[in-house]
Design a protein around this motif. Structure first.
Motif, PDB file in Angstrom:
ATOM      1  N   VAL A   1       0.683  -1.262   0.116  1.00 55.01           N
ATOM      2  CA  VAL A   1       0.104  -0.074  -0.014  1.00 55.01           C
ATOM      3  C   VAL A   1       0.794   1.286  -0.053  1.00 55.01           C
TER       4      VAL A   1
ATOM      5  N   PRO B   1      -0.315   3.730  -5.539  1.00 59.49           N
ATOM      6  CA  PRO B   1      -1.181   4.894  -5.512  1.00 59.49           C
ATOM      7  C   PRO B   1      -2.430   4.551  -5.281  1.00 59.49           C
ATOM      8  N   LEU B   2      -2.748   3.643  -4.353  1.00 61.93           N
ATOM      9  CA  LEU B   2      -4.048   2.940  -4.224  1.00 61.93           C
ATOM     10  C   LEU B   2      -4.203   2.767  -2.953  1.00 61.93           C
ATOM     11  N   SER B   3      -5.549   2.825  -2.649  1.00 58.97           N
ATOM     12  CA  SER B   3      -6.102   2.849  -1.156  1.00 58.97           C
ATOM     13  C   SER B   3      -5.801   1.367  -0.695  1.00 58.97           C
ATOM     14  N   GLN B   4      -5.963   1.006   0.696  1.00 58.62           N
ATOM     15  CA  GLN B   4      -5.886  -0.200   1.348  1.00 58.62           C
ATOM     16  C   GLN B   4      -6.707  -1.160   0.737  1.00 58.62           C
ATOM     17  N   SER B   5      -8.039  -0.770   0.621  1.00 62.74           N
ATOM     18  CA  SER B   5      -9.112  -1.641   0.392  1.00 62.74           C
ATOM     19  C   SER B   5      -8.907  -2.080  -1.143  1.00 62.74           C
ATOM     20  N   THR B   6      -8.462  -1.038  -2.151  1.00 61.23           N
ATOM     21  CA  THR B   6      -8.521  -1.472  -3.630  1.00 61.23           C
ATOM     22  C   THR B   6      -7.080  -2.561  -3.765  1.00 61.23           C
TER      23      THR B   6
ATOM     24  N   SER C   1      -6.102  -4.809  -1.499  1.00 63.02           N
ATOM     25  CA  SER C   1      -6.783  -5.791  -0.855  1.00 63.02           C
ATOM     26  C   SER C   1      -7.544  -6.605  -2.023  1.00 63.02           C
TER      27      SER C   1
END
Length: 116
Positions: free
Chosen positions: A47, A51-56, A58
């Motif tokens: 993460v 350049p992405l969120s944790q949920s993305t 995951s």
């Protein structure tokens, strides 16, 4: 009687399609490359580098895991991921077989009028 459309394809074709679909996103390619470079289990560091969120991240890992390309191990409140060697061996074999079936165009073949 109705048949499911996947019934007309071999298990190898279905597996190859699942692998290709899992690799069909640039973020997933980046994740695979990061895991391959580290050659070890990676937890939260992905993460920090994407350049992405944790949920993305995951969700992308979930897709790679479902295709058998990544494995995850629960380590307390987090999951650590690494490449699944057996899954990549299957992917190499399946892609290799497919690519071997595709003829490489030569100038003589390209000049043939029977092909667009």
């Amino acid at each position: 009687m109705a048949f499911h459309k996947h019934a007309h394809f071999t298990p190898a074709e279905q597996r190859l399609a699942a692998i290709a679909k899992a690799l069909g996103h640039p973020a997933r390619i980046a994740i695979v490359r990061m895991l391959a470079q580290r050659r070890a289990c990676v937890c939260g560091e992905l993460v920090l580098e994407l350049p992405l969120s944790q949920s993305t991240v995951s969700q992308h890992l979930k897709e790679l895991k479902a295709a058998g390309l990544v494995q995850g191990e629960v380590d307390g409140p987090r999951v650590c991921y690494c490449l699944d060697a057996a899954g990549w061996a299957v992917a190499r074999e399946l892609f290799g077989d497919l690519l071997a079936e595709i003829p490489i165009a030569t100038r003589a073949a390209a000049a043939a009028p029977d092909c667009c």
